[in-house]
Design an enzyme around this catalytic site. Structure first.
Site, short mmCIF file in Angstrom:
data_model
loop_
_atom_site.label_atom_id
_atom_site.label_comp_id
_atom_site.label_asym_id
_atom_site.label_seq_id
_atom_site.Cartn_x
_atom_site.Cartn_y
_atom_site.Cartn_z
N LEU A 24 0.81 -1.22 0.00
CA LEU A 24 0.00 0.00 0.00
C LEU A 24 0.84 1.27 0.00
O LEU A 24 0.34 2.35 -0.31
CB LEU A 24 -0.93 0.01 1.22
CG LEU A 24 -1.95 -1.13 1.30
CD1 LEU A 24 -2.76 -1.02 2.58
CD2 LEU A 24 -2.87 -1.11 0.08
N GLY A 25 2.11 1.16 0.36
CA GLY A 25 2.96 2.35 0.36
C GLY A 25 4.04 2.24 1.41
O GLY A 25 4.03 1.33 2.25
N MET A 29 10.25 5.43 7.59
CA MET A 29 10.33 4.54 8.74
C MET A 29 9.67 3.18 8.51
O MET A 29 10.14 2.18 9.03
CB MET A 29 9.69 5.22 9.96
CG MET A 29 9.59 4.33 11.19
SD MET A 29 8.84 5.19 12.60
CE MET A 29 8.33 3.78 13.61
N VAL A 32 3.68 -0.39 4.42
CA VAL A 32 2.38 -0.94 4.77
C VAL A 32 1.88 -1.85 3.65
O VAL A 32 1.95 -1.49 2.48
CB VAL A 32 1.36 0.19 5.03
CG1 VAL A 32 0.01 -0.39 5.44
CG2 VAL A 32 1.88 1.13 6.13
N LYS A 47 1.76 -3.04 9.05
CA LYS A 47 2.81 -2.02 9.00
C LYS A 47 4.12 -2.64 9.49
O LYS A 47 4.19 -3.14 10.63
CB LYS A 47 2.41 -0.83 9.88
CG LYS A 47 3.40 0.31 9.92
CD LYS A 47 2.85 1.46 10.75
CE LYS A 47 3.77 2.67 10.76
NZ LYS A 47 3.18 3.80 11.53
N GLU A 108 -6.60 -2.25 11.62
CA GLU A 108 -7.77 -2.08 10.78
C GLU A 108 -7.36 -1.43 9.45
O GLU A 108 -6.61 -0.46 9.42
CB GLU A 108 -8.78 -1.18 11.49
CG GLU A 108 -10.00 -0.82 10.66
CD GLU A 108 -10.84 0.26 11.32
OE1 GLU A 108 -11.92 0.55 10.78
OE2 GLU A 108 -10.42 0.79 12.36
N ASP A 153 1.84 14.83 14.46
CA ASP A 153 2.03 14.91 13.01
C ASP A 153 0.68 15.02 12.30
O ASP A 153 0.40 14.28 11.36
CB ASP A 153 2.81 13.70 12.49
CG ASP A 153 3.36 13.92 11.07
OD1 ASP A 153 3.45 15.11 10.66
OD2 ASP A 153 3.71 12.94 10.41
N LYS A 155 -1.77 16.34 9.74
CA LYS A 155 -1.71 16.93 8.40
C LYS A 155 -2.75 16.22 7.55
O LYS A 155 -3.23 15.13 7.93
CB LYS A 155 -0.31 16.76 7.80
CG LYS A 155 0.15 15.31 7.71
CD LYS A 155 1.59 15.21 7.22
CE LYS A 155 2.07 13.75 7.21
NZ LYS A 155 3.48 13.65 6.78
N ASN A 158 -2.53 12.48 6.94
CA ASN A 158 -2.73 11.56 8.06
C ASN A 158 -4.19 11.53 8.53
O ASN A 158 -4.47 11.13 9.66
CB ASN A 158 -1.81 11.92 9.23
CG ASN A 158 -0.40 11.41 9.00
OD1 ASN A 158 -0.17 10.53 8.18
ND2 ASN A 158 0.56 11.97 9.72
#
Length: 503
Positions: A24-25, A29, A32, A47, A108, A153, A155, A158
């Site tokens: 998924l990306g 760090m 996922v 993750k 989830e 964080d 934004k 997120n």
């Protein structure tokens, strides 16, 4: 370097249950993956901590191991937080562990679009749509702040808008519990947050408070309302200076139809000094009256997903996974159909006061917590029993570490129930504000708490002896907590205490 570290691939099975299917990306760090639940449950997001990021590869062996250990610590802390926070707008944690030596979380899976993509596709948003997103996200953030935990964080990237229109706050990877014993996983000189959505204290590398998140969320709310952040992003090197020293213009100058109350709210959220910003529960309370209501028509132009749908058609929303845990001490309260009996409430207050005097929150104070809205609704704010009930409920919340709920009740008492200026009123106002200051310490509000302690001491000096002793007893307690904190942040322990926020 760990050249042989595990790299996820499709078909891998985690915990004998989660089979990886689609990447998924990834970021600096973590990466996922979407995974199938072999037991028949819904797909999940897994993750993994990355061992192969470019910034890690630039480090020598010793620094590489230290940085990887710090990232592992952050991922474990994220697991503890997600396992504690129970809210429809925060992803649920299903499992955590290590696979072939690499830490992972199974969470989830939120299917939909992130708010960055949603804004890029649909701005400018209709006002009901903007407020619907803001209300749902601020409700999730209020749940985190109850612990208290700072996201750090916030934004648009997120925030997710799922297929049902539900706003979901994601990525607690650098979230920080406001506790004196919380381990630091951020090296000095590392500025957290994202450019254009950082609070001034983040830019200055100062310790965060929950009102750090309020500033960042103010930037998001400004963009929801106007289609642009409070200060243009671009490549302008002056962006940091603007966040540090320049006052933003009201959103109403950029978009028509924004209510004055929301204009004022956004500007207060973007105040440079943290103690001049509202708490997130005040943000939510200000926004809620302007949010879509059940039965409202779908706003135009239409968007997909539609963030107003969960508010306009709550009965059609899919039942979410979280259910309220039963408290082992709770006993049934009077049914909503019955009027409250004043004698019963007074008896509960007497029992709660005895519990609190012993330093515990027992069955009576638990029952009073569930009655605070009803006693105010049925009897108003003038009856002494109402204030007594709220006081005991607030003290009960404080003793169990729910400082967010305690703060809300102490503020109601201070603002709505103590009206006079006689010696008794001044003493009671001092005690209430000292208890509120005690809660604010848990949110990192050290300077604000120190000011209240100083003010209460001066007030006590002008009171009759008996009232002065009452104020001084509480003032010294809070002052001792201030001394114990020093420059550090303190608060309640997160681990082991689930926080259910129904949303």
């Amino acid at each position: 370097m760990d050249a042989d570290a595990y790299r996820p691939s499709a078909g891998d099975l985690m915990d004998g249950r989660y089979e990886l299917s689609i990447p998924l990306g990834k970021g600096g760090m973590a990466q996922v993956w979407q995974a199938r639940d072999a037991s028949g449950g819904p797909d999940v997001a897994v993750k993994f901590l990355r061992h192969d990021s470019e910034d890690l590869q630039r480090l020598d062996s010793q620094d590489w191991e230290a940085e990887l250990a710090a990232r592992d610590g952050r991922l474990q802390r994220e697991a503890r937080l997600l396992g504690t926070l129970m809210h429809p707008g925060i992803p649920h944690l299903y499992a955590s562990g290590k696979h072939r030596g690499v830490p992972y979380l199974a969470m989830e899976l939120v299917s939909g679009v992130n708010l960055r993509t949603f804004l890029d596709e649909h701005s400018p948003l209709p006002l009901p749509t903007a407020i619907a997103v803001a209300v749902q996200v601020s409700d999730a953030l209020a749940c985190a702040h109850t612990l208290p935990v700072v996201h750090r964080d916030l934004k648009p990237a997120n925030v997710m808008i799922d297929e049902e229109g539900r706003g979901v706050l994601i990525d607690f990877g650098i979230a920080k519990p406001l506790r004196s014993d919380a381990t630091r996983y951020t090296a000095h000189g590392s500025t957290l947050g994202t450019r254009g959505y950082q609070a001034p204290e983040q830019i200055r590398e100062l310790d965060p408070t929950t009102r750090t998140d309020v500033y960042c969320f103010g930037c998001i709310l400004f963009e929801l309302l106007t289609g642009q952040p409070p200060f243009p992003l671009g490549a302008d090197s002056g962006l940091t200076d603007k966040h540090l020293s320049e006052e933003p213009l009201p959103p109403g100058l950029y978009a028509a139809g924004i209510p004055e109350e929301i204009d004022d709210l956004v500007l207060r959220m973007l105040a440079k000094k943290p103690d001049e910003r509202p708490y997130i529960d005040e943000v939510l309370a200000t926004l809620a009256p302007f949010a879509p209501q059940p039965g409202d028509a779908e706003p135009r132009p239409r968007t997909h997903p539609d963030p107003t749908a969960p508010l306009r058609r709550p009965q059609e929303s899919a039942h979410h996974r979280h259910t309220a845990p039963e408290h082992p001490l709770a006993t049934p309260t009077p049914p909503e159909a019955e009027w409250l009996d004043q004698r019963t409430v007074e008896q509960l207050c007497t029992q709660a006061e005895a519990e609190i005097a012993r330093g515990e929150a027992g069955e009576a104070s638990l029952q009073l917590r569930g009655l605070t809205e009803r006693v105010r609704k049925e009897w108003g704010d003038r009856r002494p029993v109402v204030r007594r009930a709220l006081q005991n409920a607030a003290d009960g919340f404080r003793l169990t570490g729910d400082f967010g709920s305690a703060s809300r009740l102490y503020r109601v008492i201070d603002e709505a129930m103590i009206q006079g200026d006689g010696p008794t009123d001044r003493a009671e106002r001092s005690v209430t504000r000292l208890r509120l200051a005690e809660c604010r310490l848990a949110f990192g509000e050290i300077e604000a708490a120190r000011e209240v302690v100083y003010w209460a001491g001066r007030t006590a000096a002008g009171l009759p002896n008996e009232l002065a002793r009452q104020v001084e007893a509480v003032r010294l307690t809070v002052d001792e907590q201030l001394s114990a904190h020093g420059p550090a942040l303190g608060g309640s322990t997160v681990e082991g205490r689930a926080v259910h926020c129904p949303g």
